[in-house]
Motif scaffolding. Sequence first.
Motif, PDB file in Angstrom:
ATOM      1  N   THR A 393      32.640 -11.153  14.061  1.00  0.00           N
ATOM      2  CA  THR A 393      31.389 -11.004  14.810  1.00  0.00           C
ATOM      3  C   THR A 393      30.749  -9.645  14.549  1.00  0.00           C
ATOM      4  N   ASP A 394      31.578  -8.602  14.536  1.00  0.00           N
ATOM      5  CA  ASP A 394      31.068  -7.253  14.309  1.00  0.00           C
ATOM      6  C   ASP A 394      30.497  -7.093  12.900  1.00  0.00           C
ATOM      7  N   LEU A 395      31.210  -7.593  11.901  1.00  0.00           N
ATOM      8  CA  LEU A 395      30.730  -7.473  10.523  1.00  0.00           C
ATOM      9  C   LEU A 395      29.446  -8.259  10.310  1.00  0.00           C
ATOM     10  N   HIS A 396      29.365  -9.435  10.899  1.00  0.00           N
ATOM     11  CA  HIS A 396      28.168 -10.276  10.760  1.00  0.00           C
ATOM     12  C   HIS A 396      26.943  -9.575  11.343  1.00  0.00           C
ATOM     13  N   ALA A 397      27.152  -8.823  12.417  1.00  0.00           N
ATOM     14  CA  ALA A 397      26.037  -8.162  13.088  1.00  0.00           C
ATOM     15  C   ALA A 397      25.624  -6.855  12.420  1.00  0.00           C
ATOM     16  N   ASN A 398      26.546  -6.212  11.717  1.00  0.00           N
ATOM     17  CA  ASN A 398      26.277  -4.838  11.289  1.00  0.00           C
ATOM     18  C   ASN A 398      26.359  -4.583   9.783  1.00  0.00           C
ATOM     19  N   ARG A 399      26.828  -5.534   8.987  1.00  0.00           N
ATOM     20  CA  ARG A 399      26.999  -5.277   7.556  1.00  0.00           C
ATOM     21  C   ARG A 399      26.043  -6.147   6.747  1.00  0.00           C
ATOM     22  N   THR A 400      25.006  -5.521   6.211  1.00  0.00           N
ATOM     23  CA  THR A 400      24.027  -6.265   5.413  1.00  0.00           C
ATOM     24  C   THR A 400      24.549  -6.580   4.017  1.00  0.00           C
ATOM     25  N   ASP A 401      25.639  -5.894   3.596  1.00  0.00           N
ATOM     26  CA  ASP A 401      26.184  -6.130   2.262  1.00  0.00           C
ATOM     27  C   ASP A 401      27.173  -7.286   2.227  1.00  0.00           C
ATOM     28  N   LEU A 402      27.400  -7.903   3.385  1.00  0.00           N
ATOM     29  CA  LEU A 402      28.346  -9.008   3.490  1.00  0.00           C
ATOM     30  C   LEU A 402      27.664 -10.229   4.080  1.00  0.00           C
ATOM     31  N   LEU A 403      27.909 -11.382   3.474  1.00  0.00           N
ATOM     32  CA  LEU A 403      27.360 -12.645   3.975  1.00  0.00           C
ATOM     33  C   LEU A 403      28.480 -13.438   4.640  1.00  0.00           C
ATOM     34  N   LYS A 404      28.314 -13.765   5.897  1.00  0.00           N
ATOM     35  CA  LYS A 404      29.333 -14.493   6.645  1.00  0.00           C
ATOM     36  C   LYS A 404      29.393 -15.953   6.192  1.00  0.00           C
ATOM     37  N   LEU A 405      30.572 -16.370   5.713  1.00  0.00           N
ATOM     38  CA  LEU A 405      30.822 -17.773   5.371  1.00  0.00           C
ATOM     39  C   LEU A 405      31.959 -18.352   6.200  1.00  0.00           C
ATOM     40  N   ASP A 406      32.432 -17.600   7.161  1.00  0.00           N
ATOM     41  CA  ASP A 406      33.449 -18.096   8.083  1.00  0.00           C
ATOM     42  C   ASP A 406      32.925 -19.346   8.787  1.00  0.00           C
ATOM     43  N   LYS A 466      28.120 -25.714  -7.004  1.00  0.00           N
ATOM     44  CA  LYS A 466      26.745 -26.105  -6.688  1.00  0.00           C
ATOM     45  C   LYS A 466      26.520 -26.124  -5.178  1.00  0.00           C
ATOM     46  N   LYS A 467      27.458 -26.702  -4.452  1.00  0.00           N
ATOM     47  CA  LYS A 467      27.333 -26.754  -2.989  1.00  0.00           C
ATOM     48  C   LYS A 467      27.422 -25.361  -2.379  1.00  0.00           C
ATOM     49  N   LEU A 468      28.301 -24.533  -2.948  1.00  0.00           N
ATOM     50  CA  LEU A 468      28.447 -23.168  -2.437  1.00  0.00           C
ATOM     51  C   LEU A 468      27.152 -22.384  -2.624  1.00  0.00           C
ATOM     52  N   ARG A 469      26.578 -22.476  -3.811  1.00  0.00           N
ATOM     53  CA  ARG A 469      25.327 -21.740  -4.081  1.00  0.00           C
ATOM     54  C   ARG A 469      24.203 -22.220  -3.170  1.00  0.00           C
ATOM     55  N   SER A 470      24.153 -23.535  -2.955  1.00  0.00           N
ATOM     56  CA  SER A 470      23.127 -24.085  -2.069  1.00  0.00           C
ATOM     57  C   SER A 470      23.326 -23.595  -0.631  1.00  0.00           C
ATOM     58  N   LYS A 471      24.578 -23.568  -0.192  1.00  0.00           N
ATOM     59  CA  LYS A 471      24.877 -23.091   1.161  1.00  0.00           C
ATOM     60  C   LYS A 471      24.464 -21.636   1.313  1.00  0.00           C
ATOM     61  N   VAL A 472      24.825 -20.810   0.329  1.00  0.00           N
ATOM     62  CA  VAL A 472      24.501 -19.383   0.388  1.00  0.00           C
ATOM     63  C   VAL A 472      22.979 -19.175   0.363  1.00  0.00           C
ATOM     64  N   LYS A 473      22.289 -19.955  -0.456  1.00  0.00           N
ATOM     65  CA  LYS A 473      20.828 -19.832  -0.546  1.00  0.00           C
ATOM     66  C   LYS A 473      20.153 -20.178   0.777  1.00  0.00           C
ATOM     67  N   SER A 474      20.777 -21.111   1.528  1.00  0.00           N
ATOM     68  CA  SER A 474      20.153 -21.568   2.776  1.00  0.00           C
ATOM     69  C   SER A 474      20.064 -20.464   3.829  1.00  0.00           C
ATOM     70  N   PHE A 475      20.837 -19.392   3.666  1.00  0.00           N
ATOM     71  CA  PHE A 475      20.792 -18.298   4.641  1.00  0.00           C
ATOM     72  C   PHE A 475      19.612 -17.360   4.381  1.00  0.00           C
ATOM     73  N   GLY A 476      18.973 -17.488   3.202  1.00  0.00           N
ATOM     74  CA  GLY A 476      17.760 -16.736   2.925  1.00  0.00           C
ATOM     75  C   GLY A 476      17.939 -15.247   2.750  1.00  0.00           C
ATOM     76  N   ARG A 477      19.140 -14.819   2.355  1.00  0.00           N
ATOM     77  CA  ARG A 477      19.362 -13.374   2.199  1.00  0.00           C
ATOM     78  C   ARG A 477      19.524 -12.966   0.732  1.00  0.00           C
ATOM     79  N   GLY A 478      19.348 -13.919  -0.198  1.00  0.00           N
ATOM     80  CA  GLY A 478      19.334 -13.607  -1.607  1.00  0.00           C
ATOM     81  C   GLY A 478      20.706 -13.469  -2.253  1.00  0.00           C
ATOM     82  N   PHE A 479      21.781 -13.781  -1.538  1.00  0.00           N
ATOM     83  CA  PHE A 479      23.114 -13.629  -2.097  1.00  0.00           C
ATOM     84  C   PHE A 479      23.405 -14.641  -3.206  1.00  0.00           C
TER      85      PHE A 479
END
Length: 558
Positions: A393-406, A466-479
């Motif tokens: 929870t803390d990392l998701h709220a404060n670390r812009t260099d990390l994308l939460k996939l938990d 393919k599914k992973l990339r699509s999932k990551v793209k759906s968060f809109g953070r460019g990862f």
Amino acid sequence: MPKRKSTRTLNVRLLRTTRTPETAFSPSFAIGEARALEQRPWDGVDGASLFIGQVYANPPGWTDFLAEGSADLPTDMITSGAGAVLFLPVKDRTVAVCFGHVHLALNDDAFERQFGLKVTLNSVPRGNIRTLDLATPDAVTFQKRVQASKDSDVQAFGVDMLRDLARVAGGTPKDEAFAKFVAGKDAVSITCEVEPANIHEKCAEIVRAYKKKDYQKEFAWVDNMRVVHERDVIEALDVRLFEAICNLRDGKVSDLHMAPPEVVNYTEGSQLHYNGFGSHGKTFHSLSIDDYVSELERCNFEGDIDDVKGAHRIKAKGDSEEEFSEKWRVYDCFVFETSLGTGASQQHYVLFAGDWYQVEKKFKKQIEDFFDATEKVSIIGATECRNEEELITDLHANRTDLLKLDQEKINPADVRYANLEPCDFFSEHKEFVHLKDGHSSGPISHLWSQGVVSAEAFISDAEFRKKLRSKVKSFGRGFEIHLPKSTDKVVRDDFKVVFGIMRKPYKDGSLGLPFFSKVSFQTAAIRIQQQFGIPVAIELIEKPASEVAGTEDDGDDE
């Protein structure tokens, strides 16, 4: 024409060098006791002796059940078992040939451990194994028996040569004159041609087979670890353990720490009681050697290691539970490494989940060297979070260099309901970060498995990518720019699997992992690096020491 020898199956043990036949029996069957077996001579072998008699004779245990419906049962029924043991001197050793139920009268501590296993592995080629019992020590120790319909290579039995303990082995010896079949653990069961007149000669062959080192060529891994059963060795190790507890009570440094002996269903933040020495239910929030030692001091504990082993207990419950449902011996929660002996005779031991393990020196160094050579990173850093949930929870709220996939689940190709979690966080440096609160080795071992499964799917499954990339793209953070498209070739060295383990510091402030966690880590890391070609790194994340809840419960001090 000479008479052909009869084929018999013998059960043979080897006395420890510090024992004699007279001290090989359990207390109730000891020489001079009422149940002692009758001693007889054995002709033709100097120093041989035979002990023979009735080991037990009791009414059947099932008669009470039947008597409920039939009052006139016979009164002269008994179940009985006779037994005998023939002790034969073979040069500087003494062999025990056992018959019938005599094992019930013997003291297991008087005999060499792994005698039968080593006789078997020294005489049976690796391609002639028929049965193998294995144990994998971890937070929960798994045991399995694998039997083949015909002689097979040891590799066919699915042995993990880093993690598995060989308990029992059986197979066909290379030398048919030695035996037709041999199997063993501590005792050896050997099917061979033998008569009373040449039993001493056969025992001499068995001892020679035991003393060989042939097994080290094809079965060297059996020496990596073994469970310690000898009571005198356990007593000496427990002395070292109690010294460590006393050192901590005196404010000195010790590597002794604690972990639940099994995978548990409570999280940090739940409640723990240390019971059994007048502590009256003082509540703590996590399992900690510091808390246990502080309770010993507060309660002025003056007992010894026998009191610790016999009476000290731990109870635990989750925040939503009314009762303390988890319960272990404190002794079963100790994780401790020590050694006995000096110089070339020094042996290393690990206490884990209530059992002592003897660790072969070269194997220990191999494991430690591999772990030390693994890249250490600092992505998360020390944290004030008490558990994995808080940290995520803390990392998701404060670390812009990390994308939460938990908790983000993806099914690999052609698999439904697999719900594979790629990682807890994906970093802008292409790191798959898997996190776990390492309060016990169970979750740590699970963490290694998560990393292996995720890496395999990422490398071998284009549909998963393919599914992973699509999932990551759906968060809109460019990862998604850090991930390959399903049609792209994966540049494996561009990525990294990072295992982040939350750990409380030891008394001296250092961070580490239990030995068995390092063993299972090596198995996982080798597979990820060598089979999937992805580098692996470790981060030990320092978490806060536990805090006392400041309350006391009037419940039982068990």
